[in-house]
Scaffold this motif. Structure first.
Motif, PDB file in Angstrom:
ATOM      1  N   ARG A   1      99.460   8.205  -9.894  1.00  0.00           N
ATOM      2  CA  ARG A   1      99.718   9.646  -9.767  1.00  0.00           C
ATOM      3  C   ARG A   1     100.461  10.175 -10.993  1.00  0.00           C
ATOM      4  O   ARG A   1     100.231  11.296 -11.426  1.00  0.00           O
ATOM      5  CB  ARG A   1     100.508   9.929  -8.497  1.00  0.00           C
ATOM      6  CG  ARG A   1      99.694   9.726  -7.226  1.00  0.00           C
ATOM      7  CD  ARG A   1     100.544   9.870  -5.977  1.00  0.00           C
ATOM      8  NE  ARG A   1     101.186  11.153  -5.860  1.00  0.00           N
ATOM      9  CZ  ARG A   1     100.621  12.254  -5.374  1.00  0.00           C
ATOM     10  NH1 ARG A   1      99.371  12.223  -4.978  1.00  0.00           N
ATOM     11  NH2 ARG A   1     101.294  13.376  -5.288  1.00  0.00           N
TER      12      ARG A   1
ATOM     13  N   GLN B   1     101.069  18.189 -15.064  1.00  0.00           N
ATOM     14  CA  GLN B   1     101.047  19.095 -13.913  1.00  0.00           C
ATOM     15  C   GLN B   1     102.483  19.394 -13.499  1.00  0.00           C
ATOM     16  O   GLN B   1     103.181  18.540 -12.979  1.00  0.00           O
ATOM     17  CB  GLN B   1     100.277  18.474 -12.751  1.00  0.00           C
ATOM     18  CG  GLN B   1     100.187  19.397 -11.566  1.00  0.00           C
ATOM     19  CD  GLN B   1      99.371  18.790 -10.440  1.00  0.00           C
ATOM     20  OE1 GLN B   1      98.610  17.880 -10.643  1.00  0.00           O
ATOM     21  NE2 GLN B   1      99.562  19.313  -9.256  1.00  0.00           N
ATOM     22  N   PHE B   2     102.891  20.639 -13.712  1.00  0.00           N
ATOM     23  CA  PHE B   2     104.255  21.044 -13.419  1.00  0.00           C
ATOM     24  C   PHE B   2     104.374  21.756 -12.079  1.00  0.00           C
ATOM     25  O   PHE B   2     105.464  22.145 -11.687  1.00  0.00           O
ATOM     26  CB  PHE B   2     104.783  21.943 -14.543  1.00  0.00           C
ATOM     27  CG  PHE B   2     104.884  21.219 -15.852  1.00  0.00           C
ATOM     28  CD1 PHE B   2     106.012  20.493 -16.166  1.00  0.00           C
ATOM     29  CD2 PHE B   2     103.842  21.249 -16.758  1.00  0.00           C
ATOM     30  CE1 PHE B   2     106.112  19.817 -17.365  1.00  0.00           C
ATOM     31  CE2 PHE B   2     103.926  20.577 -17.966  1.00  0.00           C
ATOM     32  CZ  PHE B   2     105.061  19.854 -18.266  1.00  0.00           C
ATOM     33  N   THR B   3     103.256  21.950 -11.390  1.00  0.00           N
ATOM     34  CA  THR B   3     103.283  22.563 -10.065  1.00  0.00           C
ATOM     35  C   THR B   3     103.152  21.471  -9.022  1.00  0.00           C
ATOM     36  O   THR B   3     102.719  20.360  -9.316  1.00  0.00           O
ATOM     37  CB  THR B   3     102.130  23.567  -9.892  1.00  0.00           C
ATOM     38  OG1 THR B   3     100.897  22.884 -10.081  1.00  0.00           O
ATOM     39  CG2 THR B   3     102.260  24.710 -10.874  1.00  0.00           C
ATOM     40  N   GLY B   4     103.519  21.785  -7.817  1.00  0.00           N
ATOM     41  CA  GLY B   4     103.452  20.810  -6.736  1.00  0.00           C
ATOM     42  C   GLY B   4     104.773  20.074  -6.600  1.00  0.00           C
ATOM     43  O   GLY B   4     105.800  20.479  -7.157  1.00  0.00           O
TER      44      GLY B   4
ATOM     45  N   ARG C   1     108.464  18.272 -10.632  1.00  0.00           N
ATOM     46  CA  ARG C   1     107.859  18.183  -9.296  1.00  0.00           C
ATOM     47  C   ARG C   1     108.840  17.598  -8.282  1.00  0.00           C
ATOM     48  O   ARG C   1     108.846  17.992  -7.115  1.00  0.00           O
ATOM     49  CB  ARG C   1     106.573  17.348  -9.345  1.00  0.00           C
ATOM     50  CG  ARG C   1     105.446  18.035 -10.074  1.00  0.00           C
ATOM     51  CD  ARG C   1     104.099  17.382  -9.831  1.00  0.00           C
ATOM     52  NE  ARG C   1     104.077  15.937  -9.911  1.00  0.00           N
ATOM     53  CZ  ARG C   1     103.834  15.251 -11.022  1.00  0.00           C
ATOM     54  NH1 ARG C   1     103.595  15.878 -12.163  1.00  0.00           N
ATOM     55  NH2 ARG C   1     103.827  13.925 -10.996  1.00  0.00           N
TER      56      ARG C   1
ATOM     57  N   LYS D   1      98.591  13.088 -13.028  1.00  0.00           N
ATOM     58  CA  LYS D   1      99.219  14.419 -13.097  1.00  0.00           C
ATOM     59  C   LYS D   1     100.024  14.535 -14.388  1.00  0.00           C
ATOM     60  O   LYS D   1     101.139  15.031 -14.386  1.00  0.00           O
ATOM     61  CB  LYS D   1     100.119  14.629 -11.879  1.00  0.00           C
ATOM     62  CG  LYS D   1      99.357  14.636 -10.574  1.00  0.00           C
ATOM     63  CD  LYS D   1     100.304  14.884  -9.427  1.00  0.00           C
ATOM     64  CE  LYS D   1      99.534  15.073  -8.148  1.00  0.00           C
ATOM     65  NZ  LYS D   1     100.417  15.517  -7.070  1.00  0.00           N
ATOM     66  N   TYR D   2      99.425  14.106 -15.483  1.00  0.00           N
ATOM     67  CA  TYR D   2     100.097  13.990 -16.778  1.00  0.00           C
ATOM     68  C   TYR D   2     100.909  15.227 -17.145  1.00  0.00           C
ATOM     69  O   TYR D   2     102.064  15.120 -17.531  1.00  0.00           O
ATOM     70  CB  TYR D   2      99.049  13.714 -17.867  1.00  0.00           C
ATOM     71  CG  TYR D   2      99.636  13.365 -19.201  1.00  0.00           C
ATOM     72  CD1 TYR D   2      99.910  12.048 -19.510  1.00  0.00           C
ATOM     73  CD2 TYR D   2      99.930  14.342 -20.145  1.00  0.00           C
ATOM     74  CE1 TYR D   2     100.455  11.704 -20.739  1.00  0.00           C
ATOM     75  CE2 TYR D   2     100.474  14.014 -21.372  1.00  0.00           C
ATOM     76  CZ  TYR D   2     100.737  12.692 -21.668  1.00  0.00           C
ATOM     77  OH  TYR D   2     101.287  12.357 -22.868  1.00  0.00           O
TER      78      TYR D   2
ATOM     79  N   ALA E   1     107.244  16.458 -16.295  1.00  0.00           N
ATOM     80  CA  ALA E   1     106.458  17.006 -15.182  1.00  0.00           C
ATOM     81  C   ALA E   1     106.862  16.390 -13.846  1.00  0.00           C
ATOM     82  O   ALA E   1     107.044  17.107 -12.857  1.00  0.00           O
ATOM     83  CB  ALA E   1     104.963  16.793 -15.433  1.00  0.00           C
TER      84      ALA E   1
ATOM     85  N   ASP F   1     103.932  24.608  -4.065  1.00  0.00           N
ATOM     86  CA  ASP F   1     102.565  24.074  -4.024  1.00  0.00           C
ATOM     87  C   ASP F   1     101.580  25.154  -4.381  1.00  0.00           C
ATOM     88  O   ASP F   1     101.721  26.292  -3.962  1.00  0.00           O
ATOM     89  CB  ASP F   1     102.232  23.518  -2.629  1.00  0.00           C
ATOM     90  CG  ASP F   1     103.033  22.272  -2.307  1.00  0.00           C
ATOM     91  OD1 ASP F   1     103.542  21.645  -3.256  1.00  0.00           O
ATOM     92  OD2 ASP F   1     103.150  21.945  -1.116  1.00  0.00           O
ATOM     93  N   ARG F   2     100.579  24.796  -5.142  1.00  0.00           N
ATOM     94  CA  ARG F   2      99.500  25.729  -5.479  1.00  0.00           C
ATOM     95  C   ARG F   2      98.193  25.037  -5.324  1.00  0.00           C
ATOM     96  O   ARG F   2      97.976  23.958  -5.609  1.00  0.00           O
ATOM     97  CB  ARG F   2      99.626  26.240  -6.900  1.00  0.00           C
ATOM     98  CG  ARG F   2     100.751  27.217  -7.032  1.00  0.00           C
ATOM     99  CD  ARG F   2     100.646  27.919  -8.336  1.00  0.00           C
ATOM    100  NE  ARG F   2     101.978  28.000  -8.927  1.00  0.00           N
ATOM    101  CZ  ARG F   2     102.203  28.568 -10.069  1.00  0.00           C
ATOM    102  NH1 ARG F   2     101.241  29.060 -10.758  1.00  0.00           N
ATOM    103  NH2 ARG F   2     103.407  28.648 -10.548  1.00  0.00           N
TER     104      ARG F   2
END
Length: 180
Positions: A64, A71-74, A138, A68-69, A134, A179-180
């Motif tokens: 993961r 990915q700043f959302t979630g 998260r 999710k390299y 990131a 979360d988006r």
């Protein structure tokens, strides 16, 4: 074969809206599969990651982390965050020790091995800066805090202690707002 053939390799949701968890199916690599309309109205499985607050193992956390390299959302669960921290420590600490001891001369200057290992270390740290930032953001989202709290880490010593304390906090359902 027709699209309605049960043996055509596709999986369609059961009648009544039951999920795999309700039917006793084992989860896939990223949790239970949910189904939804795909392109052109066809049904297809959608991978859904473990919900925040759910324990993930070492291997799943590392997968993961790279998936999710940037990915700043979630959100990221505690176990995901700390497994990645262990993984990074297991790689960087031996490199640091090799640079410090066999990689330096008695005068304190780097020898050839130290220079090469320093470049490897710098490259590794550079490549992992964005995904580490990131996952930290998260993790803060999972405890219902803004990612901007990572800037606290810029305060010498005290900032890192605060970040560790925030990373240890339990999951808060209110964090779903990120979360988006």
């Amino acid at each position: 074969m027709s699209s309605g053939d049960p043996h055509d390799g596709r999986h369609y949701p059961p009648a009544g809206g039951d999920t795999g968890a309700q039917q006793g199916q084992a989860p896939g690599p990223y949790g239970y599969h949910q189904h939804g309309p795909g392109p052109y109205g066809r049904q297809h499985p959608v991978r859904v990651g473990p919900q925040p607050g759910v324990h993930v193992g070492f291997g799943a956390a590392i997968k993961r982390y790279y998936a999710k390299y940037a990915q700043f959302t979630g959100r990221a669960s505690r176990s995901e965050y700390w497994w990645v921290a262990l993984y990074l420590a297991l790689i960087t600490l031996p490199l640091e020790l090799l640079i410090s001891y066999p990689g330096t001369e008695p005068s304190g200057e780097l020898n050839g091995l130290g220079v090469v290992l320093s470049f490897v270390y710098f490259g590794f740290m550079l490549a992992h800066f964005i995904p580490s930032l990131a996952i930290g953001i998260r993790r803060l989202h999972d405890v219902n805090l803004s990612g901007w709290f990572t800037l606290i880490g810029l305060i010498p010593l005290v900032g890192w202690i605060v970040i560790v304390v925030l990373a240890v906090l339990p999951h808060k359902p209110e964090g779903a707002r990120f979360d988006r």
